[in-house]
Design an enzyme around this catalytic site. Structure first.
Site, mmCIF file in Angstrom:
data_model
loop_
_atom_site.group_PDB
_atom_site.id
_atom_site.type_symbol
_atom_site.label_atom_id
_atom_site.label_comp_id
_atom_site.label_asym_id
_atom_site.label_seq_id
_atom_site.Cartn_x
_atom_site.Cartn_y
_atom_site.Cartn_z
ATOM 1 N N LEU A 69 0.793 -0.999 0.136
ATOM 2 C CA LEU A 69 0.005 0.071 -0.049
ATOM 3 C C LEU A 69 0.796 1.345 -0.001
ATOM 4 O O LEU A 69 0.448 2.243 -0.705
ATOM 5 C CB LEU A 69 -1.005 0.066 1.099
ATOM 6 C CG LEU A 69 -1.978 -1.234 1.244
ATOM 7 C CD1 LEU A 69 -2.905 -0.978 2.617
ATOM 8 C CD2 LEU A 69 -2.634 -1.592 0.108
ATOM 9 N N ASP A 106 11.298 3.515 4.577
ATOM 10 C CA ASP A 106 11.050 2.141 5.153
ATOM 11 C C ASP A 106 12.409 1.574 5.592
ATOM 12 O O ASP A 106 13.480 2.217 5.814
ATOM 13 C CB ASP A 106 10.864 1.137 3.758
ATOM 14 C CG ASP A 106 9.916 0.013 4.049
ATOM 15 O OD1 ASP A 106 10.312 -0.757 4.848
ATOM 16 O OD2 ASP A 106 8.833 -0.198 3.247
ATOM 17 N N ASP A 115 13.793 3.300 10.715
ATOM 18 C CA ASP A 115 12.858 2.459 11.382
ATOM 19 C C ASP A 115 11.685 3.476 12.054
ATOM 20 O O ASP A 115 12.120 4.535 12.830
ATOM 21 C CB ASP A 115 13.750 1.858 12.692
ATOM 22 C CG ASP A 115 12.685 1.000 13.541
ATOM 23 O OD1 ASP A 115 11.279 1.267 13.556
ATOM 24 O OD2 ASP A 115 13.135 0.024 14.249
ATOM 25 N N VAL A 116 10.480 3.296 11.791
ATOM 26 C CA VAL A 116 9.374 4.589 12.276
ATOM 27 C C VAL A 116 9.216 4.605 13.727
ATOM 28 O O VAL A 116 8.747 5.595 14.242
ATOM 29 C CB VAL A 116 7.988 4.125 11.518
ATOM 30 C CG1 VAL A 116 8.280 4.299 10.062
ATOM 31 C CG2 VAL A 116 7.532 2.759 11.988
ATOM 32 N N CYS A 128 2.095 3.859 6.407
ATOM 33 C CA CYS A 128 1.722 2.529 6.005
ATOM 34 C C CYS A 128 2.571 1.403 6.440
ATOM 35 O O CYS A 128 2.159 0.258 6.284
ATOM 36 C CB CYS A 128 1.789 2.371 4.511
ATOM 37 S SG CYS A 128 0.666 3.369 3.521
ATOM 38 N N TYR A 162 -2.599 -7.640 16.723
ATOM 39 C CA TYR A 162 -2.872 -6.814 15.371
ATOM 40 C C TYR A 162 -4.077 -6.092 15.730
ATOM 41 O O TYR A 162 -3.887 -4.770 15.348
ATOM 42 C CB TYR A 162 -3.114 -7.687 14.282
ATOM 43 C CG TYR A 162 -2.816 -7.075 12.980
ATOM 44 C CD1 TYR A 162 -2.022 -6.495 12.504
ATOM 45 C CD2 TYR A 162 -4.196 -7.294 12.155
ATOM 46 C CE1 TYR A 162 -1.870 -5.923 11.182
ATOM 47 C CE2 TYR A 162 -4.321 -6.486 11.026
ATOM 48 C CZ TYR A 162 -3.128 -5.879 10.482
ATOM 49 O OH TYR A 162 -3.313 -5.388 9.091
ATOM 50 N N PHE A 213 -6.312 -6.363 0.772
ATOM 51 C CA PHE A 213 -5.676 -5.728 -0.571
ATOM 52 C C PHE A 213 -4.530 -6.695 -1.124
ATOM 53 O O PHE A 213 -3.764 -7.342 -0.429
ATOM 54 C CB PHE A 213 -5.268 -4.188 -0.179
ATOM 55 C CG PHE A 213 -6.098 -3.547 -0.237
ATOM 56 C CD1 PHE A 213 -7.219 -3.235 0.452
ATOM 57 C CD2 PHE A 213 -6.172 -2.446 -1.225
ATOM 58 C CE1 PHE A 213 -8.303 -2.371 0.258
ATOM 59 C CE2 PHE A 213 -7.151 -1.638 -1.476
ATOM 60 C CZ PHE A 213 -8.104 -1.393 -0.506
ATOM 61 N N THR A 230 -1.429 -7.018 -1.855
ATOM 62 C CA THR A 230 -0.026 -6.853 -1.687
ATOM 63 C C THR A 230 0.711 -7.941 -1.626
ATOM 64 O O THR A 230 0.215 -8.744 -1.584
ATOM 65 C CB THR A 230 -0.042 -6.041 0.104
ATOM 66 O OG1 THR A 230 -0.309 -6.635 0.929
ATOM 67 C CG2 THR A 230 -0.928 -4.609 -0.256
HETATM 68 N N1 LIG Z 1 -2.647 -5.505 2.538
HETATM 69 C C1 LIG Z 1 -3.919 -5.601 3.090
HETATM 70 O O1 LIG Z 1 -4.884 -6.266 2.757
HETATM 71 C C2 LIG Z 1 -3.917 -4.766 4.414
HETATM 72 C C3 LIG Z 1 -5.221 -5.050 4.995
HETATM 73 C C4 LIG Z 1 -5.448 -4.004 6.157
HETATM 74 C C5 LIG Z 1 -4.491 -3.252 6.490
HETATM 75 N N2 LIG Z 1 -3.184 -3.335 6.081
HETATM 76 C C6 LIG Z 1 -2.187 -2.324 6.785
HETATM 77 O O2 LIG Z 1 -1.755 -1.756 5.739
HETATM 78 C C7 LIG Z 1 -0.216 -1.374 6.043
HETATM 79 C C8 LIG Z 1 0.625 -1.895 4.704
HETATM 80 O O3 LIG Z 1 0.388 -3.203 4.549
HETATM 81 P P1 LIG Z 1 1.058 -3.969 3.309
HETATM 82 O O4 LIG Z 1 0.087 -5.030 2.871
HETATM 83 O O5 LIG Z 1 1.247 -2.986 2.125
HETATM 84 O O6 LIG Z 1 2.220 -4.498 3.797
HETATM 85 P P2 LIG Z 1 3.708 -4.781 3.257
HETATM 86 O O7 LIG Z 1 4.384 -5.565 4.319
HETATM 87 O O8 LIG Z 1 3.681 -5.059 1.845
HETATM 88 O O9 LIG Z 1 4.414 -3.366 3.713
HETATM 89 C C9 LIG Z 1 4.895 -2.855 5.084
HETATM 90 C C10 LIG Z 1 6.256 -2.245 4.992
HETATM 91 O O10 LIG Z 1 6.453 -1.742 6.427
HETATM 92 C C11 LIG Z 1 7.685 -1.732 6.306
HETATM 93 N N3 LIG Z 1 8.075 -1.577 7.821
HETATM 94 C C12 LIG Z 1 7.891 -2.731 8.799
HETATM 95 N N4 LIG Z 1 8.231 -2.168 9.980
HETATM 96 C C13 LIG Z 1 8.701 -1.070 9.834
HETATM 97 C C14 LIG Z 1 9.432 -0.152 10.731
HETATM 98 N N5 LIG Z 1 9.813 -0.591 11.916
HETATM 99 N N6 LIG Z 1 10.070 1.055 10.206
HETATM 100 C C15 LIG Z 1 9.817 1.156 8.784
HETATM 101 N N7 LIG Z 1 9.104 0.491 7.909
HETATM 102 C C16 LIG Z 1 8.618 -0.827 8.560
HETATM 103 C C17 LIG Z 1 8.058 -2.879 5.797
HETATM 104 O O11 LIG Z 1 9.297 -3.536 5.639
HETATM 105 C C18 LIG Z 1 7.125 -3.013 4.500
HETATM 106 O O12 LIG Z 1 7.898 -2.545 3.576
HETATM 107 C C19 LIG Z 1 0.124 -2.349 7.211
HETATM 108 O O13 LIG Z 1 -0.045 -1.251 8.367
HETATM 109 C C20 LIG Z 1 -0.986 -3.253 7.162
HETATM 110 O O14 LIG Z 1 -1.445 -3.770 8.572
HETATM 111 C C21 LIG Z 1 -2.948 -4.001 4.903
#
Ligand SMILES: NC(=O)c1ccc[n+]([C@@H]2O[C@H](COP(=O)([O-])OP(=O)(O)OC[C@H]3O[C@@H](n4cnc5c(N)ncnc54)[C@H](O)[C@@H]3O)[C@@H](O)[C@H]2O)c1
Length: 255
Positions: A17, A36, A59-60, A86, A161, A194, A196
């Protein structure tokens, strides 16, 4: 806020996302700081975007890392005025299982990255934005965080979560109220399913089964549909203090 005036920091920008958001905002004329973890593919995303992007390995949850990313943005373009959170992690673990009780370290880590990480970015960006000149309607900036439908209908194994995502939804209104006198808006998106990398790596049959749970449209969301909502929130000043479900009317069952 006009996209051409936006300097956006997108966390989790290397993947899923966040990546789709970074690409869309840049296509629409924004400058984008892709944030990231250093080990991520964030540099590739920034390279794909070109001159309007820079990558900061960060790191966020770290004050010094996020401050360094904001310094880099300021040196290149100016003060970051849009932050999209995200970055996030997920675990699937029951409260009690054959292995015993859910360990507290994992529970705390999910809350730390998802909640404290999002809050850390917002507070540090807000601090710098506060001293900038306000635009139309006194607006200075926009914050968008990412919850999940798990904030409202968390499934079996999602206690940590879901707690983290409910906290993100819960802090949205108080953040908007804290920052209203400074012309900063705060919204949260609660995505359903989504496509991803995490979901796309599942076998087609599993993806189809998941898609069937979505009333309409019966498919997984495209990450760019998430990014479209980010773009809309940035440009529509009346959106503030709200968590918006983006889920095709999905209501998650217990498992
Ligand atoms: N994909 C879905 O269906 C979905 C649904 C609901 C919520 N979400 C939320 O959306 C957000 C993005 O999800 P996604 O599917 O794109 O996940 P993803 O795993 O593809 O991307 C998440 C990114 O966050 C980065 N990350 C993790 N910890 C970190 C940190 N401490 N500092 C910096 N970066 C960090 C990871 O390296 C990764 O690139 C997440 O918060 C997830 O919980 C996703």
């Amino acid at each position: 806020m006009e996209l051409s005036n936006v300097i956006a920091l997108v966390t989790g920008g290397a993947s899923g996302l966040g990546r789709a958001t970074a690409l869309r905002l840049a296509r629409k004329g924004a400058k984008v700081v892709v944030v990231d973890l250093p080990v991520s593919h964030g540099a590739n995303v920034a390279e794909e975007i070109g001159d309007n992007a820079l990558f900061c390995g960060c790191d966020v949850t770290s004050e010094s890392d996020v401050s360094a990313a904001l310094d880099a943005a300021e040196a290149r373009w100016g003060t970051v005025n849009v932050a999209v959170n995200c970055a996030g992690i997920a675990v699937a673990k029951r409260t009690l299982s054959k292995g015993g009780a859910h360990d507290l370290a994992t529970f705390s880590k999910v809350l730390h990255v998802n909640v404290a990480g999002s809050f850390n970015v917002i507070r540090l960006v807000a601090q710098r934005l506060a001293s900038t000149e306000a635009g139309v309607d006194g607006e200075r900036g926009v914050f968008i965080s990412t919850a999940s439908v798990a904030a409202f209908d968390g499934q079996i194994g999602q206690a940590a979560y879901a707690a983290s995502k409910a906290a993100i939804a819960g802090m949205t209104l108080p953040l908007a109220r804290d920052l209203m006198h400074l012309g900063m808006r705060v919204c949260t998106i609660a995505p359903g399913l989504f496509k991803t990398p995490m979901l796309a790596s599942l076998p087609d049959q599993v993806q189809n089964e998941l898609a069937k749970q979505v009333p309409f449209p019966q498919r997984l969301g495209d990450p760019d549909e998430y990014a479209q909502l980010v773009e809309h929130i940035v440009s529509n000043r009346m959106l503030n203090g709200e968590t918006i479900r983006l889920d095709g009317a999905l209501r998650m069952p217990p498992k």
